[in-house]
Motif scaffolding. Structure first.
Motif, PDB file in Angstrom:
ATOM      1  N   VAL A 230      22.412 -34.033 -77.644  1.00 34.09           N
ATOM      2  CA  VAL A 230      22.363 -35.127 -78.376  1.00 34.09           C
ATOM      3  C   VAL A 230      21.457 -35.141 -79.957  1.00 34.09           C
TER       4      VAL A 230
ATOM      5  N   ILE B 287      23.334 -33.440 -82.719  1.00 35.09           N
ATOM      6  CA  ILE B 287      24.648 -33.925 -83.407  1.00 35.09           C
ATOM      7  C   ILE B 287      24.641 -33.790 -84.937  1.00 35.09           C
TER       8      ILE B 287
ATOM      9  N   GLU C   4      27.499 -32.132 -87.158  1.00 31.69           N
ATOM     10  CA  GLU C   4      28.197 -32.864 -88.265  1.00 31.69           C
ATOM     11  C   GLU C   4      28.441 -32.224 -89.390  1.00 31.69           C
TER      12      GLU C   4
ATOM     13  N   LEU D  78      32.418 -35.803 -83.322  1.00 33.28           N
ATOM     14  CA  LEU D  78      32.429 -36.416 -82.140  1.00 33.28           C
ATOM     15  C   LEU D  78      33.820 -36.772 -81.567  1.00 33.28           C
TER      16      LEU D  78
ATOM     17  N   GLU E 139      28.787 -39.912 -73.590  1.00 35.81           N
ATOM     18  CA  GLU E 139      27.582 -39.172 -73.394  1.00 35.81           C
ATOM     19  C   GLU E 139      27.620 -38.686 -71.756  1.00 35.81           C
TER      20      GLU E 139
ATOM     21  N   ARG F 105      27.004 -34.519 -75.938  1.00 33.13           N
ATOM     22  CA  ARG F 105      28.181 -35.242 -76.595  1.00 33.13           C
ATOM     23  C   ARG F 105      29.260 -34.363 -76.821  1.00 33.13           C
TER      24      ARG F 105
ATOM     25  N   MET G  99      32.071 -32.557 -79.033  1.00 34.15           N
ATOM     26  CA  MET G  99      32.671 -32.538 -80.533  1.00 34.15           C
ATOM     27  C   MET G  99      33.574 -31.297 -80.767  1.00 34.15           C
TER      28      MET G  99
END
Length: 153
Positions: A115, A118, A122, A128, A133, A142, A144
């Protein structure tokens, strides 16, 4: 950032794999307390290993890619040694994975991000998914994905 070279292997008998394993044990087992028997898994023999080396040929980071039969690459075991973090090594490693995946006509990359990481993923084009979660080895994650152009080069 120092000049990096990326070496790729599928051989579990190679120095590159041994370097990947050493980094994973340092980061996941020692630093994050993942049980050693969970770190090495049934995907070892199917994976493609990427290791980033500095100009003195010190292994600084690693990631592995596990292909599936549907053209999706599962990005796993992303790890950069603590002293080398925040120098762009993860970005270079994931760029090498994306280049490899596009050259081999993968449709997308999938990963399970811790987490806290992330925002890093990104910035590199990962998004995502709707999967909630979940815990992996007691660490919040998470899912992705990153769509690829799927053009053979």
């Amino acid at each position: 950032m120092a000049h990096l070279s990326i070496e790729i292997t599928t051989s579990l008998n190679s120095a590159v794999y041994e370097d990947a394993l050493a980094i994973r044990k340092e980061v996941f087992v020692q630093e994050q307390h993942v049980p050693a028997d969970m770190e090495v898994d049934s995907d070892e023999g199917r994976a493609i290993y990427f290791v980033a080396y500095d100009t003195d040929h010190r292994a600084e980071g690693t990631v592995r890619l596990v292909p599936d039969e549907k053209g999706v690459g599962d990005v796993q075991r992303m790890a950069v040694r603590q002293n080398y973090r925040h120098h762009g090594i993860g970005r270079v490693l994931l760029g090498a994975v994306a280049d490899y995946a596009e050259k081999n006509a993968y449709s997308q990359l999938l990963l399970h991000a811790q987490v806290h990481a992330i925002p890093f993923y990104e910035k590199l084009g990962y998004q995502l998914t709707d999967r909630p979660e979940f815990l992996d080895a007691g660490i919040r994650h998470r899912e992705m994905i990153k769509p690829l152009s799927n053009e053979v080069k």
